[in-house]
Design a protein around this motif. Structure first.
Motif, PDB file in Angstrom:
ATOM      1  N   LEU A 146       0.832  -1.200   0.000  1.00 29.24           N
ATOM      2  CA  LEU A 146       0.000   0.000   0.000  1.00 29.24           C
ATOM      3  C   LEU A 146       0.868   1.251   0.000  1.00 29.24           C
ATOM      4  CD1 LEU A 146      -3.017   0.725  -0.027  1.00 29.24           C
ATOM      5  CD2 LEU A 146      -2.907   0.917   2.461  1.00 29.24           C
ATOM      6  N   GLY A 147       1.534   1.504  -1.141  1.00 29.41           N
ATOM      7  CA  GLY A 147       2.380   2.673  -1.260  1.00 29.41           C
ATOM      8  C   GLY A 147       1.729   3.796  -2.022  1.00 29.41           C
ATOM      9  N   SER A 148       2.517   4.825  -2.293  1.00 27.64           N
ATOM     10  CA  SER A 148       1.982   6.000  -2.986  1.00 27.64           C
ATOM     11  C   SER A 148       1.556   5.676  -4.415  1.00 27.64           C
ATOM     12  CB  SER A 148       3.036   7.113  -3.001  1.00 27.64           C
ATOM     13  OG  SER A 148       4.232   6.669  -3.636  1.00 27.64           O
ATOM     14  N   LEU A 149       2.220   4.705  -5.061  1.00 27.44           N
ATOM     15  CA  LEU A 149       1.905   4.389  -6.458  1.00 27.44           C
ATOM     16  C   LEU A 149       0.491   3.859  -6.602  1.00 27.44           C
ATOM     17  CD1 LEU A 149       2.772   4.198  -9.383  1.00 27.44           C
ATOM     18  CD2 LEU A 149       3.765   1.947  -8.884  1.00 27.44           C
ATOM     19  N   VAL A 150       0.103   2.913  -5.748  1.00 27.29           N
ATOM     20  CA  VAL A 150      -1.247   2.358  -5.858  1.00 27.29           C
ATOM     21  C   VAL A 150      -2.300   3.405  -5.495  1.00 27.29           C
ATOM     22  CG1 VAL A 150      -1.337   1.433  -3.504  1.00 27.29           C
ATOM     23  CG2 VAL A 150      -2.704   0.377  -5.300  1.00 27.29           C
ATOM     24  N   ILE A 151      -1.958   4.306  -4.578  1.00 30.35           N
ATOM     25  CA  ILE A 151      -2.899   5.371  -4.211  1.00 30.35           C
ATOM     26  C   ILE A 151      -3.100   6.325  -5.388  1.00 30.35           C
ATOM     27  CG2 ILE A 151      -3.259   7.353  -2.700  1.00 30.35           C
ATOM     28  CD1 ILE A 151      -1.760   5.834  -0.520  1.00 30.35           C
ATOM     29  N   VAL A 191      -4.674   5.076 -19.897  1.00 30.45           N
ATOM     30  CA  VAL A 191      -3.350   4.659 -20.371  1.00 30.45           C
ATOM     31  C   VAL A 191      -2.297   4.864 -19.282  1.00 30.45           C
ATOM     32  CG1 VAL A 191      -1.524   5.163 -22.034  1.00 30.45           C
ATOM     33  CG2 VAL A 191      -3.898   5.051 -22.800  1.00 30.45           C
ATOM     34  N   VAL A 192      -2.382   5.974 -18.559  1.00 31.33           N
ATOM     35  CA  VAL A 192      -1.436   6.237 -17.470  1.00 31.33           C
ATOM     36  C   VAL A 192      -1.599   5.189 -16.368  1.00 31.33           C
ATOM     37  CG1 VAL A 192      -0.780   7.860 -15.653  1.00 31.33           C
ATOM     38  CG2 VAL A 192      -1.290   8.702 -17.953  1.00 31.33           C
ATOM     39  N   PHE A 193      -2.832   4.800 -16.085  1.00 33.45           N
ATOM     40  CA  PHE A 193      -3.078   3.755 -15.079  1.00 33.45           C
ATOM     41  C   PHE A 193      -2.399   2.451 -15.483  1.00 33.45           C
ATOM     42  CE2 PHE A 193      -5.414   0.023 -13.723  1.00 33.45           C
ATOM     43  CZ  PHE A 193      -5.489   0.197 -12.352  1.00 33.45           C
ATOM     44  N   ILE A 194      -2.551   2.054 -16.739  1.00 33.40           N
ATOM     45  CA  ILE A 194      -1.923   0.821 -17.218  1.00 33.40           C
ATOM     46  C   ILE A 194      -0.406   0.912 -17.079  1.00 33.40           C
ATOM     47  CG2 ILE A 194      -1.550  -0.642 -19.241  1.00 33.40           C
ATOM     48  CD1 ILE A 194      -4.339   0.266 -20.207  1.00 33.40           C
ATOM     49  N   GLY A 195       0.162   2.067 -17.449  1.00 29.59           N
ATOM     50  CA  GLY A 195       1.595   2.266 -17.287  1.00 29.59           C
ATOM     51  C   GLY A 195       2.021   2.181 -15.834  1.00 29.59           C
ATOM     52  N   GLN A 197       0.563   0.447 -13.478  1.00 26.92           N
ATOM     53  CA  GLN A 197       0.513  -0.941 -13.018  1.00 26.92           C
ATOM     54  C   GLN A 197       1.714  -1.737 -13.530  1.00 26.92           C
ATOM     55  OE1 GLN A 197      -3.133  -3.040 -13.944  1.00 26.92           O
ATOM     56  NE2 GLN A 197      -2.796  -4.489 -12.280  1.00 26.92           N
ATOM     57  N   VAL A 198       2.132  -1.469 -14.764  1.00 27.16           N
ATOM     58  CA  VAL A 198       3.326  -2.125 -15.298  1.00 27.16           C
ATOM     59  C   VAL A 198       4.549  -1.748 -14.463  1.00 27.16           C
ATOM     60  CG1 VAL A 198       4.895  -2.251 -17.270  1.00 27.16           C
ATOM     61  CG2 VAL A 198       2.422  -2.310 -17.645  1.00 27.16           C
ATOM     62  N   TYR A 199       4.661  -0.474 -14.121  1.00 27.57           N
ATOM     63  CA  TYR A 199       5.789  -0.017 -13.301  1.00 27.57           C
ATOM     64  C   TYR A 199       5.739  -0.656 -11.912  1.00 27.57           C
ATOM     65  CZ  TYR A 199       8.961   3.064 -10.754  1.00 27.57           C
ATOM     66  OH  TYR A 199       9.983   3.552  -9.974  1.00 27.57           O
ATOM     67  N   GLU A 200       4.550  -0.804 -11.347  1.00 29.86           N
ATOM     68  CA  GLU A 200       4.411  -1.446 -10.046  1.00 29.86           C
ATOM     69  C   GLU A 200       4.897  -2.890 -10.109  1.00 29.86           C
ATOM     70  OE1 GLU A 200       0.895  -1.498  -6.825  1.00 29.86           O
ATOM     71  OE2 GLU A 200       0.466  -2.713  -8.616  1.00 29.86           O
ATOM     72  N   TYR A 201       4.530  -3.597 -11.173  1.00 31.11           N
ATOM     73  CA  TYR A 201       5.005  -4.965 -11.346  1.00 31.11           C
ATOM     74  C   TYR A 201       6.531  -4.995 -11.411  1.00 31.11           C
ATOM     75  CZ  TYR A 201       0.398  -7.045 -12.282  1.00 31.11           C
ATOM     76  OH  TYR A 201      -0.879  -7.514 -12.171  1.00 31.11           O
ATOM     77  N   TYR A 202       7.093  -4.050 -12.127  1.00 30.11           N
ATOM     78  CA  TYR A 202       8.551  -3.976 -12.257  1.00 30.11           C
ATOM     79  C   TYR A 202       9.205  -3.804 -10.884  1.00 30.11           C
ATOM     80  CZ  TYR A 202      13.157  -1.952 -13.203  1.00 30.11           C
ATOM     81  OH  TYR A 202      14.499  -1.682 -13.202  1.00 30.11           O
ATOM     82  N   GLU A 203       8.662  -2.921 -10.072  1.00 32.61           N
ATOM     83  CA  GLU A 203       9.219  -2.670  -8.745  1.00 32.61           C
ATOM     84  C   GLU A 203       9.112  -3.914  -7.865  1.00 32.61           C
ATOM     85  OE1 GLU A 203      10.670   0.028  -7.194  1.00 32.61           O
ATOM     86  OE2 GLU A 203      10.890   0.892  -9.199  1.00 32.61           O
ATOM     87  N   PHE A 204       7.954  -4.562  -7.887  1.00 27.86           N
ATOM     88  CA  PHE A 204       7.758  -5.738  -7.040  1.00 27.86           C
ATOM     89  C   PHE A 204       8.646  -6.902  -7.479  1.00 27.86           C
ATOM     90  CE2 PHE A 204       3.171  -4.432  -5.832  1.00 27.86           C
ATOM     91  CZ  PHE A 204       3.666  -3.660  -4.791  1.00 27.86           C
ATOM     92  N   ILE A 205       8.735  -7.138  -8.789  1.00 29.22           N
ATOM     93  CA  ILE A 205       9.460  -8.302  -9.288  1.00 29.22           C
ATOM     94  C   ILE A 205      10.966  -8.108  -9.209  1.00 29.22           C
ATOM     95  CG2 ILE A 205       9.906  -9.708 -11.341  1.00 29.22           C
ATOM     96  CD1 ILE A 205       6.994  -9.197 -12.167  1.00 29.22           C
ATOM     97  N   VAL A 206      11.452  -6.944  -9.645  1.00 28.77           N
ATOM     98  CA  VAL A 206      12.896  -6.715  -9.735  1.00 28.77           C
ATOM     99  C   VAL A 206      13.499  -6.336  -8.385  1.00 28.77           C
ATOM    100  CG1 VAL A 206      14.698  -5.301 -10.799  1.00 28.77           C
ATOM    101  CG2 VAL A 206      12.737  -6.068 -12.163  1.00 28.77           C
ATOM    102  N   HIS A 207      12.861  -5.404  -7.688  1.00 28.92           N
ATOM    103  CA  HIS A 207      13.457  -4.877  -6.459  1.00 28.92           C
ATOM    104  C   HIS A 207      12.993  -5.613  -5.196  1.00 28.92           C
ATOM    105  CE1 HIS A 207      15.356  -1.610  -8.613  1.00 28.92           C
ATOM    106  NE2 HIS A 207      14.199  -1.287  -9.176  1.00 28.92           N
ATOM    107  N   GLU A 208      11.757  -6.086  -5.190  1.00 31.00           N
ATOM    108  CA  GLU A 208      11.225  -6.762  -4.001  1.00 31.00           C
ATOM    109  C   GLU A 208      11.262  -8.280  -4.125  1.00 31.00           C
ATOM    110  OE1 GLU A 208      10.451  -5.174  -1.347  1.00 31.00           O
ATOM    111  OE2 GLU A 208      10.348  -3.109  -2.068  1.00 31.00           O
ATOM    112  N   GLU A 209      11.544  -8.783  -5.333  1.00 31.37           N
ATOM    113  CA  GLU A 209      11.541 -10.226  -5.608  1.00 31.37           C
ATOM    114  C   GLU A 209      10.210 -10.867  -5.211  1.00 31.37           C
ATOM    115  OE1 GLU A 209      14.948 -11.984  -3.808  1.00 31.37           O
ATOM    116  OE2 GLU A 209      16.356 -10.976  -5.151  1.00 31.37           O
ATOM    117  N   PHE A 210       9.156 -10.132  -5.436  1.00 30.13           N
ATOM    118  CA  PHE A 210       7.797 -10.622  -5.189  1.00 30.13           C
ATOM    119  C   PHE A 210       7.185 -10.956  -6.549  1.00 30.13           C
ATOM    120  CE2 PHE A 210       3.199  -9.412  -4.562  1.00 30.13           C
ATOM    121  CZ  PHE A 210       2.859 -10.565  -3.861  1.00 30.13           C
ATOM    122  N   THR A 211       7.044 -12.260  -6.838  1.00 31.87           N
ATOM    123  CA  THR A 211       6.622 -12.705  -8.160  1.00 31.87           C
ATOM    124  C   THR A 211       5.368 -13.569  -8.078  1.00 31.87           C
ATOM    125  OG1 THR A 211       7.935 -14.745  -8.120  1.00 31.87           O
ATOM    126  CG2 THR A 211       9.054 -12.732  -8.854  1.00 31.87           C
TER     127      THR A 211
END
Length: 288
Positions: A146-151, A191-195, A197-211
């Motif tokens: 629940l960070g600023s990005l999802v808000i 379109v910005v929302f979709i972008g 969500q893609v960025y959120e996935y990137y943060e979770f997968i690459v930096h948090e290793e949450f897959t």
């Protein structure tokens, strides 16, 4: 005499595939087949990805994501062609009486009913996980969701529903200028929302290793949010079709059924997202 009757009948009706792909379509269409093929490929891509992780890698690590991305593209192309055929070409050529408009509205309602059932199955899986005694251990290993990005993303999607409501109201008043303006803003927000969500996935997968393979919650999180992201993408395709038609002056106060059906779909995906945020993001934080 019989020959003349048969000839007259043939002039008023033709076989379904006579004027089909790639132009004319007639009474049949290949687009539902293309859409179904893309949808099946999404599940195949997910299965291939699961087969590439773990100790025994049956396939390469990029096979699953490649099939998944390609299938999503094929699915969206199929949706575009199908919706264009159903809501644009055929509907615009045959006229817009109230009976036809009513059928399209009820068709969208029936479709949304099936979508409710689809998301309900995913939520049932998630709440089953939450009901297990091991949830405390699962929640302890989760990243901060629940960070600023999802808000920000949630705010954008809620605002997009408001702007689409304004656009719909504008065309009902025959105010084409405001209709185009509000519709463009809605599409941009989507379109910005979709972008985001893609960025959120990137943060979770690459930096948090949450897959997707991060336990039961990982499968539920990416399954539900990914399904929703796909629906938002479908909604963006619909709004793009509506926007292109609007630029051509194909809507008025008496003719806006496609705007109505697209709005119904967009408001639906917005409502589902709010429920997703409460159940997944807020629920995970409370559980932790």
């Amino acid at each position: 005499m019989a020959t003349e009757t048969e000839d007259a009948h043939d002039e008023g009706h033709h076989l379904p595939a006579v004027e089909d792909w790639p132009r004319g379509f007639g009474e049949a269409s290949w687009w539902p087949f293309v859409t179904a093929l893309g949808g099946a490929g999404i599940y195949i891509g997910a299965a291939l990805y699961l087969m590439s992780v773990g100790e025994r890698n049956i396939v390469g690590p990029m096979v699953g994501p490649g099939v998944l991305v390609g299938s999503i593209g094929l699915f969206l192309v199929g949706i575009y062609g199908w919706m264009y055929h159903a809501f644009v070409t055929h509907f615009w050529e045959r006229g817009a009486d109230e009976h036809s408009a009513s059928k399209l509205r009820w068709g969208m309602i029936a479709f949304l009913g099936s979508e409710i059932a689809t998301f309900s199955a995913g939520f049932t899986y998630f709440f089953f996980i939450r009901s297990q005694n091991a949830w405390a251990e699962v929640a302890a290993d989760l990243p901060h969701l629940l960070g600023s990005l999802v808000i920000i993303n949630t705010t954008l999607l809620i605002v997009s529903s408001v702007t689409l409501h304004f656009a719909h109201g504008a065309i009902r008043r025959n105010d084409r200028k405001k209709f185009l303006g509000w519709l463009a803003v809605t599409l941009l927000l989507g379109v910005v929302f979709i972008g985001g969500q893609v960025y959120e996935y990137y943060e979770f997968i690459v930096h948090e290793e949450f897959t997707l393979t991060s336990g039961l919650f990982g499968s539920a999180f990416y399954g539900l949010t990914g399904l929703h992201g796909l629906h938002v993408s479908m909604g963006a395709v619909l709004l793009t079709i509506v926007f292109v038609r609007a630029l051509q002056g194909q809507y008025s106060a008496d003719r806006h059924v496609s705007v109505t059906t697209a709005s119904m779909y967009w408001h639906f995906v917005d409502a589902v997202w709010i429920f997703l945020v409460v159940a997944l993001y807020v629920g995970a934080e409370v559980g932790a």
